[in-house]
Write a protein that holds these residues in place. Structure first.
Motif, mmCIF file in Angstrom:
data_model
loop_
_atom_site.group_PDB
_atom_site.id
_atom_site.type_symbol
_atom_site.label_atom_id
_atom_site.label_comp_id
_atom_site.label_asym_id
_atom_site.label_seq_id
_atom_site.Cartn_x
_atom_site.Cartn_y
_atom_site.Cartn_z
ATOM 1 N N TYR A 303 0.812 -1.217 0.000
ATOM 2 C CA TYR A 303 0.000 0.000 0.000
ATOM 3 C C TYR A 303 0.845 1.267 0.000
ATOM 4 N N GLU A 345 -2.782 -9.214 0.050
ATOM 5 C CA GLU A 345 -3.590 -9.858 -0.984
ATOM 6 C C GLU A 345 -4.672 -8.933 -1.560
ATOM 7 N N PRO A 346 -5.362 -8.139 -0.726
ATOM 8 C CA PRO A 346 -6.367 -7.226 -1.305
ATOM 9 C C PRO A 346 -5.758 -6.208 -2.267
ATOM 10 N N ARG A 349 -5.301 -7.898 -5.637
ATOM 11 C CA ARG A 349 -6.597 -8.033 -6.322
ATOM 12 C C ARG A 349 -7.047 -6.697 -6.909
ATOM 13 N N GLU A 350 -6.821 -5.613 -6.156
ATOM 14 C CA GLU A 350 -7.219 -4.293 -6.645
ATOM 15 C C GLU A 350 -6.439 -3.920 -7.903
#
Length: 503
Positions: A303, A345-346, A349-350
């Protein structure tokens, strides 16, 4: 044999490969990066050691030699391997370091996760590192500890071996007091770092932030400051400071504050860029890209790297400038995090969802505007892509230094190319000739990529000349020289023991 220099870093300084049932130690595939840079110090001392961890099911009977002797192109040195269980690694590294410390260091308070932290395990692992370093070090030796996951090692080491010269280098940003003091263990961390003789940072801002954190917790009196040299001030960078603190006086010692930006091995990259193999790869890649304008982005799936924001900026570019559809391509390399790190992981996916949407909107049967790569690219191929890329687009939301932008400039032996760089990357204070941008502003991101794509050749070359000069000035050898100078015996007490000399 006792060592004059002990490097303490969580990673082992080689790759382990099993051949015919036997383990072989091989040098890292890429000679560029922090591990080879640290290993280069071994050629400057007669006896050296490295302390790292290695996973084991049973720490009392790990099934491997705790201490091994290594001889490679960097010289002869000892590696002391701490056996840690899978659960210890998960607790110390994947949870405490990555879920609690990492977001605070980079200014993402909302990502901070205190609940799963097992502080006793973190202390236990740091104590084990300190014990291993103490066992390897000769009297009066220099011990160089690296990065935030070993924050407590200097304090423990000072208890075990008060004769040692201890240096700690911080490879990430160091946040201001309002952010850092979110950590419940802030006092223990600061007291440990103040047990070192030298605490090193990439840029002046991080040293200033450290002093602010110290002052919020301890009375250290006046902290002297000096003017920052002009080549570490970029007017467009949010991280530039005009003065820098030099030392902190405690009741026990004077702690030197060293500011030395980590660089890249410019000589190696330049040499690799000129090999026939790399030239052939670059020629092949250019043929695959065709007449398209090539934008390259390289980073980790994290991030802090702002990958989704960058992809959205690319989508806006194609919306805003329809004439670029079918003529501009983005190679977005976002290397997936450790498979044990489910927290990322999110993000992956994004990235996949946004890239897929953009390709669906603006792609065709024969043309896809985005190639999303989620695996590490071999370094020789990456250098070839650097040579092909018309624009390197490096826009992290926060980054301690960022070496990709320096690699790009080093690889551009043709003197062309444009670097778009986030002003929140530590490297921005050195690389003012880049197109600096604010990744938190859609307007700034849009302006920067437009400027890069439309830049005339004479300006591209003028900027690249300045970038290459800046990167060459502070390469790995410069960093090594400065760090060795601070570790040198003449800077400590009576100078007894050890044999570390400045390059």
């Amino acid at each position: 044999m006792s060592s004059d220099l002990v490097i303490v870093y969580h990673r082992q300084p080689y790759e382990e490969v099993e051949v015919n049932g036997k383990t072989e130690f091989r040098e890292n595939k890429s000679p560029n990066g922090i591990v080879p840079t640290l290993k280069s110090f071994f050629g400057k001392v007669e006896n050296a050691a490295w302390v790292a961890w290695k996973e084991a099911e049973d720490t009392s009977n790990p099934g491997f030699d705790r201490v091994v002797e290594i001889e490679d192109s960097f010289g002869k040195y000892t590696v002391s391997r701490l056996p840690l269980t899978k659960e210890q690694v998960r607790s110390f590294y994947h949870i405490t370091s990555k879920e609690a410390f990492w977001p605070i260091l980079h200014g993402f308070k909302e990502k901070y996760n205190y609940d799963p932290v097992d502080w006793p395990t973190f202390k236990e692992v740091n104590w084990a590192f300190a014990e291993a370093a103490a066992a390897e070090a000769a009297h009066g030796a220099s011990v160089w500890v690296h990065d935030y996951n070993l924050w407590l090692v200097p304090g423990y080491l000072r208890q075990l071996r008060p004769d040692l010269r201890i240096s700690f280098y911080h490879h990430t940003p160091f946040p201001n007091a309002d952010m850092f003091n979110v950590l419940p263990w802030r006092g223990e961390i600061i007291d440990s770092l103040l047990s070192a003789d030298v605490v090193g940072f990439h840029i002046p801002r991080y040293a200033s932030n450290f002093v602010g954190c110290v002052r919020s917790l301890r009375d250290v009196g006046n902290v002297p400051r000096v003017k920052v040299t002009e080549d570490l001030i970029a007017e467009g960078s949010a991280l530039s400071d005009r003065t820098v603190p030099t030392e902190i006086h405690t009741d026990d010692r004077v702690v030197q504050l060293g500011v030395t930006p980590v660089g890249v091995d410019v000589g190696y990259i330049s040499q690799l860029a000129e090999t026939e193999e790399t030239k052939a790869l670059a020629k092949r890649f250019r043929a695959e890209v065709g007449d398209s304008t090539m934008i390259l982005s390289v980073g980790r799936t994290d991030y802090t790297k702002g990958g989704a924001d960058q992809l959205l900026a690319f989508e806006r570019l194609l919306e805003r400038r329809p004439e670029l559809r079918g003529t501009v391509r983005l190679l977005h390399v976002s290397v997936s995090a450790n498979r044990n790190m489910t927290v990322y992981e999110p993000i992956q996916r994004e990235l996949e969802e946004i890239a897929g949407r953009i390709n669906g909107r603006f792609g065709s049967f024969t043309f896809q505007p985005i190639a999303l790569i989620s695996r590490a690219i071999p370094f020789n191929e990456l250098v070839a892509w650097y040579q092909v890329a018309d624009v390197a687009w490096i826009t992290p939301l926060a980054d301690g230094m960022n070496l990709v932008c320096k690699e790009y400039a080093s690889a551009r032996s043709d003197g062309d190319g444009v670097l778009v760089l986030s002003e929140f990357a530590g490297a921005a204070v050195e690389l003012g000739a880049a197109v600096l941008t604010n990744p938190f502003s859609t307007r700034a991101m849009d302006f920067a990529i437009d400027l890069a794509l439309d830049m005339p050749e004479n300006e591209r070359r003028a900027r690249m000349e300045l970038l290459r000069a800046a990167v060459a000035k502070r390469d790995t050898h410069h960093w090594a020289k400065d760090q060795l100078a601070m570790l040198s015996p003449k800077n400590f007490g009576d100078g007894t023991g050890g044999s570390v000399e400045a390059a």
